[in-house]
Design a protein around this motif. Structure first.
Motif, PDB file in Angstrom:
ATOM      1  N   THR A 156      16.339   2.659   7.035  1.00 33.90           N
ATOM      2  CA  THR A 156      16.206   1.543   6.102  1.00 33.90           C
ATOM      3  C   THR A 156      14.852   0.863   6.242  1.00 33.90           C
ATOM      4  O   THR A 156      14.417   0.183   5.324  1.00 33.90           O
ATOM      5  N   GLN A 157      14.178   1.054   7.367  1.00 31.55           N
ATOM      6  CA  GLN A 157      12.856   0.468   7.551  1.00 31.55           C
ATOM      7  C   GLN A 157      11.773   1.260   6.837  1.00 31.55           C
ATOM      8  O   GLN A 157      10.721   0.716   6.522  1.00 31.55           O
ATOM      9  N   ILE A 158      12.018   2.533   6.559  1.00 26.30           N
ATOM     10  CA  ILE A 158      10.951   3.364   6.004  1.00 26.30           C
ATOM     11  C   ILE A 158      10.748   3.121   4.515  1.00 26.30           C
ATOM     12  O   ILE A 158       9.631   3.239   4.012  1.00 26.30           O
ATOM     13  N   VAL A 159      11.795   2.747   3.795  1.00 21.71           N
ATOM     14  CA  VAL A 159      11.654   2.510   2.360  1.00 21.71           C
ATOM     15  C   VAL A 159      10.726   1.314   2.087  1.00 21.71           C
ATOM     16  O   VAL A 159       9.793   1.430   1.282  1.00 21.71           O
ATOM     17  N   PRO A 160      10.906   0.156   2.753  1.00 20.33           N
ATOM     18  CA  PRO A 160       9.935  -0.933   2.551  1.00 20.33           C
ATOM     19  C   PRO A 160       8.529  -0.565   3.009  1.00 20.33           C
ATOM     20  O   PRO A 160       7.541  -1.021   2.429  1.00 20.33           O
ATOM     21  N   PHE A 161       8.434   0.279   4.044  1.00 20.62           N
ATOM     22  CA  PHE A 161       7.122   0.716   4.508  1.00 20.62           C
ATOM     23  C   PHE A 161       6.413   1.524   3.427  1.00 20.62           C
ATOM     24  O   PHE A 161       5.236   1.303   3.147  1.00 20.62           O
ATOM     25  N   ILE A 162       7.110   2.463   2.795  1.00 20.06           N
ATOM     26  CA  ILE A 162       6.507   3.274   1.729  1.00 20.06           C
ATOM     27  C   ILE A 162       6.083   2.392   0.563  1.00 20.06           C
ATOM     28  O   ILE A 162       5.000   2.567  -0.003  1.00 20.06           O
ATOM     29  N   LYS A 163       6.920   1.423   0.216  1.00 18.06           N
ATOM     30  CA  LYS A 163       6.565   0.499  -0.873  1.00 18.06           C
ATOM     31  C   LYS A 163       5.335  -0.330  -0.509  1.00 18.06           C
ATOM     32  O   LYS A 163       4.476  -0.573  -1.349  1.00 18.06           O
ATOM     33  N   SER A 164       5.234  -0.734   0.751  1.00 16.15           N
ATOM     34  CA  SER A 164       4.084  -1.511   1.204  1.00 16.15           C
ATOM     35  C   SER A 164       2.800  -0.686   1.151  1.00 16.15           C
ATOM     36  O   SER A 164       1.754  -1.176   0.708  1.00 16.15           O
ATOM     37  N   VAL A 165       2.864   0.560   1.581  1.00 12.96           N
ATOM     38  CA  VAL A 165       1.684   1.436   1.530  1.00 12.96           C
ATOM     39  C   VAL A 165       1.274   1.673   0.082  1.00 12.96           C
ATOM     40  O   VAL A 165       0.085   1.648  -0.248  1.00 12.96           O
ATOM     41  N   ALA A 166       2.250   1.862  -0.802  1.00 13.26           N
ATOM     42  CA  ALA A 166       1.934   2.080  -2.217  1.00 13.26           C
ATOM     43  C   ALA A 166       1.258   0.850  -2.814  1.00 13.26           C
ATOM     44  O   ALA A 166       0.293   0.980  -3.584  1.00 13.26           O
ATOM     45  N   ASP A 167       1.727  -0.338  -2.450  1.00 17.20           N
ATOM     46  CA  ASP A 167       1.086  -1.562  -2.938  1.00 17.20           C
ATOM     47  C   ASP A 167      -0.320  -1.721  -2.387  1.00 17.20           C
ATOM     48  O   ASP A 167      -1.249  -2.087  -3.113  1.00 17.20           O
ATOM     49  N   ASP A 168      -0.490  -1.448  -1.090  1.00 18.19           N
ATOM     50  CA  ASP A 168      -1.807  -1.609  -0.466  1.00 18.19           C
ATOM     51  C   ASP A 168      -2.833  -0.620  -1.019  1.00 18.19           C
ATOM     52  O   ASP A 168      -4.005  -0.948  -1.154  1.00 18.19           O
ATOM     53  N   GLU A 169      -2.382   0.589  -1.332  1.00 21.03           N
ATOM     54  CA  GLU A 169      -3.294   1.625  -1.807  1.00 21.03           C
ATOM     55  C   GLU A 169      -3.380   1.689  -3.338  1.00 21.03           C
ATOM     56  O   GLU A 169      -4.103   2.523  -3.877  1.00 21.03           O
ATOM     57  N   ASN A 170      -2.635   0.840  -4.025  1.00 22.39           N
ATOM     58  CA  ASN A 170      -2.614   0.787  -5.498  1.00 22.39           C
ATOM     59  C   ASN A 170      -2.244   2.136  -6.116  1.00 22.39           C
ATOM     60  O   ASN A 170      -2.909   2.634  -7.016  1.00 22.39           O
ATOM     61  N   VAL A 171      -1.173   2.733  -5.588  1.00 23.93           N
ATOM     62  CA  VAL A 171      -0.655   3.988  -6.126  1.00 23.93           C
ATOM     63  C   VAL A 171       0.842   3.819  -6.388  1.00 23.93           C
ATOM     64  O   VAL A 171       1.457   2.841  -5.957  1.00 23.93           O
ATOM     65  N   LYS A 172       1.420   4.789  -7.093  1.00 28.48           N
ATOM     66  CA  LYS A 172       2.857   4.761  -7.325  1.00 28.48           C
ATOM     67  C   LYS A 172       3.593   5.088  -6.026  1.00 28.48           C
ATOM     68  O   LYS A 172       3.056   5.790  -5.167  1.00 28.48           O
ATOM     69  N   GLU A 173       4.833   4.597  -5.921  1.00 30.91           N
ATOM     70  CA  GLU A 173       5.634   4.876  -4.728  1.00 30.91           C
ATOM     71  C   GLU A 173       5.898   6.363  -4.566  1.00 30.91           C
ATOM     72  O   GLU A 173       5.999   6.861  -3.453  1.00 30.91           O
ATOM     73  N   SER A 174       5.992   7.083  -5.663  1.00 38.14           N
ATOM     74  CA  SER A 174       6.265   8.519  -5.587  1.00 38.14           C
ATOM     75  C   SER A 174       5.060   9.310  -5.073  1.00 38.14           C
ATOM     76  O   SER A 174       5.201  10.471  -4.706  1.00 38.14           O
ATOM     77  N   ASP A 175       3.863   8.700  -5.039  1.00 35.46           N
ATOM     78  CA  ASP A 175       2.676   9.371  -4.506  1.00 35.46           C
ATOM     79  C   ASP A 175       2.581   9.291  -2.983  1.00 35.46           C
ATOM     80  O   ASP A 175       1.801  10.016  -2.376  1.00 35.46           O
ATOM     81  N   VAL A 176       3.355   8.410  -2.372  1.00 34.31           N
ATOM     82  CA  VAL A 176       3.316   8.239  -0.924  1.00 34.31           C
ATOM     83  C   VAL A 176       4.385   9.134  -0.308  1.00 34.31           C
ATOM     84  O   VAL A 176       5.558   9.063  -0.661  1.00 34.31           O
ATOM     85  N   MET A 177       3.967   9.998   0.625  1.00 32.41           N
ATOM     86  CA  MET A 177       4.891  10.892   1.320  1.00 32.41           C
ATOM     87  C   MET A 177       4.731  10.687   2.819  1.00 32.41           C
ATOM     88  O   MET A 177       3.641  10.381   3.295  1.00 32.41           O
ATOM     89  N   VAL A 178       5.813  10.850   3.558  1.00 34.99           N
ATOM     90  CA  VAL A 178       5.798  10.652   5.003  1.00 34.99           C
ATOM     91  C   VAL A 178       6.338  11.897   5.692  1.00 34.99           C
ATOM     92  O   VAL A 178       7.091  12.668   5.108  1.00 34.99           O
ATOM     93  N   SER A 179       5.957  12.076   6.950  1.00 30.26           N
ATOM     94  CA  SER A 179       6.360  13.280   7.686  1.00 30.26           C
ATOM     95  C   SER A 179       7.646  13.085   8.476  1.00 30.26           C
ATOM     96  O   SER A 179       8.043  13.982   9.206  1.00 30.26           O
ATOM     97  N   SER A 180       8.298  11.939   8.342  1.00 28.99           N
ATOM     98  CA  SER A 180       9.533  11.679   9.065  1.00 28.99           C
ATOM     99  C   SER A 180      10.478  10.883   8.188  1.00 28.99           C
ATOM    100  O   SER A 180      10.041  10.099   7.346  1.00 28.99           O
ATOM    101  N   MET A 181      11.777  11.078   8.395  1.00 24.48           N
ATOM    102  CA  MET A 181      12.779  10.357   7.607  1.00 24.48           C
ATOM    103  C   MET A 181      13.029   8.960   8.167  1.00 24.48           C
ATOM    104  O   MET A 181      13.715   8.161   7.542  1.00 24.48           O
ATOM    105  N   SER A 182      12.498   8.656   9.332  1.00 30.39           N
ATOM    106  CA  SER A 182      12.648   7.326   9.918  1.00 30.39           C
ATOM    107  C   SER A 182      11.278   6.812  10.352  1.00 30.39           C
ATOM    108  O   SER A 182      10.365   7.581  10.628  1.00 30.39           O
ATOM    109  N   LEU A 183      11.158   5.504  10.399  1.00 32.16           N
ATOM    110  CA  LEU A 183       9.885   4.876  10.745  1.00 32.16           C
ATOM    111  C   LEU A 183       9.611   5.054  12.233  1.00 32.16           C
ATOM    112  O   LEU A 183      10.385   4.610  13.073  1.00 32.16           O
ATOM    113  N   GLN A 184       8.524   5.748  12.544  1.00 35.96           N
ATOM    114  CA  GLN A 184       8.172   5.962  13.941  1.00 35.96           C
ATOM    115  C   GLN A 184       6.659   6.024  14.094  1.00 35.96           C
ATOM    116  O   GLN A 184       5.943   6.416  13.182  1.00 35.96           O
TER     117      GLN A 184
END
Length: 149
Positions: free
Chosen positions: A80-108
């Motif tokens: 549940t922590q990773i979804v807000p993290f992806i949204k935060s990175v998308a906002d900071d980088e001015n890209v869509k949320e679907s453009d942000v990909m992560v290598s883990s299913m949990s925040l680590q």
């Protein structure tokens, strides 16, 4: 290397436990049936023994279910922590949320974050309480990436 999008993470956070529930119901039913048969004829101890075996299976399945419950709660809290993290990175980088990909299913700490539209990879450095992060530019050695959408 596997990368996961926000859609994949949100859709795969729940696990299916129906098989274990079915086994628990079968063991409980067998225990009840053998107990009734034993109470009907107390001199025939084979039903008592089969009831004890069914009880032991029920306890085994219950313990397994509890262990999976604890693991799922821990994993769910991290997921549940990773979804807000992806949204935060998308906002900071001015890209869509679907453009942000992560290598883990949990925040680590140390996971790789890929911004697909910019074709850049970053390594995540978290602080102790996971409330702030630093993204450092990273270079992936193996460019064969499997994206789970």
């Amino acid at each position: 290397m596997n990368f996961y999008t926000i859609n994949y993470i949100q859709n795969h956070q729940n696990t299916d436990r129906t098989a274990l529930y079915i086994l628990m119901i079968v063991a409980a039913s067998a225990m009840i049936i053998f107990t009734i048969l034993y109470l009907r004829d107390r001199f025939n101890t084979r039903y008592r023994d089969l009831g004890i075996i069914a009880l032991l299976f029920l306890l085994l399945f219950t313990g397994t279910q509890y262990e999976k419950y604890v693991q799922n709660n821990e994993q769910k809290s991290k997921a549940t922590q990773i979804v807000p993290f992806i949204k935060s990175v998308a906002d900071d980088e001015n890209v869509k949320e679907s453009d942000v990909m992560v290598s883990s299913m949990s925040l680590q700490d140390g996971m790789i974050v890929r911004i697909n539209s910019k074709n850049k990879d970053y390594q995540l450095n978290l602080n102790e309480d996971n409330n702030s992060y630093i993204l450092n530019r990273a270079h992936v050695i193996d460019h064969h990436v499997y994206v789970q959408k």
